[in-house]
Motif scaffolding. Sequence first.
Motif, PDB file in Angstrom:
ATOM      1  N   VAL A   1       0.981  -1.428  -0.094  1.00 13.31           N
ATOM      2  CA  VAL A   1       0.102  -0.089  -0.014  1.00 13.31           C
ATOM      3  C   VAL A   1       0.952   1.121   0.192  1.00 13.31           C
ATOM      4  O   VAL A   1       1.758   1.452   1.026  1.00 13.31           O
TER       5      VAL A   1
ATOM      6  N   GLU B   1      -4.157   5.388  -1.387  1.00 15.46           N
ATOM      7  CA  GLU B   1      -5.231   5.128  -0.620  1.00 15.46           C
ATOM      8  C   GLU B   1      -5.627   3.437  -0.330  1.00 15.46           C
ATOM      9  O   GLU B   1      -4.855   2.659  -1.073  1.00 15.46           O
ATOM     10  N   SER B   2      -6.234   2.983   0.596  1.00 17.34           N
ATOM     11  CA  SER B   2      -6.364   1.738   0.978  1.00 17.34           C
ATOM     12  C   SER B   2      -7.902   1.445   1.555  1.00 17.34           C
ATOM     13  O   SER B   2      -8.555   2.316   1.888  1.00 17.34           O
TER      14      SER B   2
ATOM     15  N   TYR C   1      -5.755  -3.527   1.491  1.00 16.61           N
ATOM     16  CA  TYR C   1      -5.476  -3.659  -0.066  1.00 16.61           C
ATOM     17  C   TYR C   1      -5.508  -2.229  -0.459  1.00 16.61           C
ATOM     18  O   TYR C   1      -6.015  -1.643  -0.072  1.00 16.61           O
ATOM     19  N   PRO C   2      -4.462  -1.940  -1.701  1.00 18.50           N
ATOM     20  CA  PRO C   2      -4.624  -0.816  -2.320  1.00 18.50           C
ATOM     21  C   PRO C   2      -5.835  -0.718  -2.903  1.00 18.50           C
ATOM     22  O   PRO C   2      -6.291  -1.628  -3.527  1.00 18.50           O
TER      23      PRO C   2
ATOM     24  N   GLN D   1      -6.133  -2.021  -6.558  1.00 19.19           N
ATOM     25  CA  GLN D   1      -5.936  -3.419  -6.634  1.00 19.19           C
ATOM     26  C   GLN D   1      -7.270  -4.091  -6.476  1.00 19.19           C
ATOM     27  O   GLN D   1      -7.856  -4.955  -6.990  1.00 19.19           O
TER      28      GLN D   1
END
Length: 103
Positions: free
Chosen positions: A29, A32-33, A41-42, A45
Motif C-alpha cells: 500500500v 489510498e487503501s 489492500y490498495p 487493486q
Amino acid sequence: MRCVIARFPFDLTKSGVLESMKGVKPEQVIGESVIIGRRTYPVKQVGQVITRQDRRDFSAGEVLRAMTQLDFTCHALTHTAAPERARSPFQEASAMLGAPAAV
C-alpha cells in the motif's frame, strides 16, 4: 448496491466483495487503501479485482466511494507538509529585524 465505476454500472454487495477478494494477496500500500477482512489492500487493486477492468480505466476515488458505501474501512491519501528547513543565524536575525531573509 448499484454504483458506477469507469462509466460501467456494477451491482456490488459487501459479501460479494469479500468473496472476490478471498485468496487475493495484498500488494504494498502506497496511497489510498481499503480494509477487507483483516487485510489492507490498495484501492486500485480492489477495483481491478471487483470490476475486472484495467487500473487505468477508473480512479481511486470511484472505488473509495463504492467501498465506503458498502461500509468498508477506507483510508484516503493524506498529504503532509514538507518539513521546514532550519534557518541559519543570519536568516534568524533578518527575520527578527523584519527584513526578508535570504534563502
